[in-house]
Design a protein around this motif. Sequence first.
Motif, mmCIF file in Angstrom:
data_model
loop_
_atom_site.group_PDB
_atom_site.id
_atom_site.type_symbol
_atom_site.label_atom_id
_atom_site.label_comp_id
_atom_site.label_asym_id
_atom_site.label_seq_id
_atom_site.Cartn_x
_atom_site.Cartn_y
_atom_site.Cartn_z
ATOM 1 N N SER A 14 1.313 -1.000 0.126
ATOM 2 C CA SER A 14 0.144 0.358 -0.156
ATOM 3 C C SER A 14 0.956 1.332 0.624
ATOM 4 O O SER A 14 0.369 2.758 -0.056
ATOM 5 N N GLY A 43 -6.183 -6.043 -3.368
ATOM 6 C CA GLY A 43 -7.315 -5.096 -2.266
ATOM 7 C C GLY A 43 -7.963 -4.183 -2.377
ATOM 8 O O GLY A 43 -8.600 -3.430 -1.597
ATOM 9 N N GLY A 44 -7.996 -3.767 -3.693
ATOM 10 C CA GLY A 44 -9.116 -2.417 -3.753
ATOM 11 C C GLY A 44 -8.027 -1.200 -3.077
ATOM 12 O O GLY A 44 -8.994 0.100 -3.629
ATOM 13 N N ALA A 45 -7.589 -1.138 -2.719
ATOM 14 C CA ALA A 45 -6.831 0.087 -2.540
ATOM 15 C C ALA A 45 -6.184 1.577 -4.097
ATOM 16 O O ALA A 45 -6.012 0.909 -4.624
ATOM 17 N N GLY A 66 -11.378 -5.430 -6.994
ATOM 18 C CA GLY A 66 -10.999 -4.683 -5.890
ATOM 19 C C GLY A 66 -11.853 -5.449 -4.434
ATOM 20 O O GLY A 66 -13.347 -4.937 -4.504
ATOM 21 N N ILE A 68 -11.988 -5.118 -0.435
ATOM 22 C CA ILE A 68 -11.269 -4.156 0.261
ATOM 23 C C ILE A 68 -13.003 -4.032 1.771
ATOM 24 O O ILE A 68 -14.023 -3.718 2.247
ATOM 25 N N LEU A 72 -11.211 0.017 5.919
ATOM 26 C CA LEU A 72 -9.967 -0.211 5.194
ATOM 27 C C LEU A 72 -10.510 1.105 4.139
ATOM 28 O O LEU A 72 -9.202 1.203 3.654
ATOM 29 N N ALA A 73 -11.333 1.055 3.997
ATOM 30 C CA ALA A 73 -12.045 1.414 2.749
ATOM 31 C C ALA A 73 -11.369 3.159 2.472
ATOM 32 O O ALA A 73 -10.740 3.400 1.797
ATOM 33 N N GLU A 76 -7.362 3.180 3.575
ATOM 34 C CA GLU A 76 -5.983 2.638 2.434
ATOM 35 C C GLU A 76 -7.122 3.198 1.163
ATOM 36 O O GLU A 76 -6.174 3.774 -0.091
ATOM 37 N N ALA A 78 -9.474 3.473 -0.861
ATOM 38 C CA ALA A 78 -10.609 2.449 -2.175
ATOM 39 C C ALA A 78 -10.738 3.455 -3.338
ATOM 40 O O ALA A 78 -10.680 4.583 -3.390
ATOM 41 N N ILE A 87 -16.849 -4.403 -1.102
ATOM 42 C CA ILE A 87 -16.454 -3.852 0.626
ATOM 43 C C ILE A 87 -17.128 -4.860 1.006
ATOM 44 O O ILE A 87 -18.297 -5.239 1.216
ATOM 45 N N ARG A 94 -11.935 -10.384 3.446
ATOM 46 C CA ARG A 94 -11.629 -10.067 1.962
ATOM 47 C C ARG A 94 -10.546 -11.155 1.114
ATOM 48 O O ARG A 94 -10.966 -11.389 -0.028
#
Length: 197
Positions: A14, A43-45, A66, A68, A72-73, A76, A78, A87, A94
Amino acid sequence: MEKKPHYICVYCGSSSGKGGAYLAAAYELGRTMAEQDIGLVYGGASIGVMGAVADAVLASGGEVIGVIPEVLARKEVAHYGLTDLKIVKSMHERKSLMEELSQGFIALPGGLGTLEELFEILTWSQLGLHQKPIGLLNIQGYFDQLIGFINHSVEQQFVKAEQRNMLLVDSQAELLLEQMATYKAPTGEKWLSSSES
Ligand code: AMP
């Protein structure tokens, strides 16, 4: 002709890492995946190496899913420009959904989260819970000491050579994907001694 996996899950930092090499490698992997019609699960970031690989797949016309957790949305950041952003409730959900959606896994350079994800998917393979290929994209020798340590574990008889060989390593995305396309999972079981397996 070998059948190519439709989705590959990429584990990566990340953060962006030092200098521009890790981001450049992420772009190269993403572009190569899209060219080969392989979708990305990650991981959607939108930040760090994670954001770079997703942006590269999207910019080359590929699909990105992604995954997440709610918690963390925001942290990180999203990525809201993906083909699909799932989500989920927890980190465990996840990782389990990322595994289900993917036909192979690649780790790019990253931090503790990346290492945890890589080792979890390796141990699931070791236990025979999946037979999918796992690749390590070793950019600028980032993983050299980790590979050295795994070799040490083989020498000290905590890891079998065939379990170490589950981890496919290359410094170039295209060559790593080639290795993954012909991968055959080991058939021996972890808990048998080498004379029994
Ligand atoms: P990092 O490599 O630490 O930058 O993290 C990369 C990704 O792994 C991020 O999406 C993190 O949310 C995730 N991550 C961080 N810690 C963990 C953990 N304990 N288990 C699974 N994933 C994690």
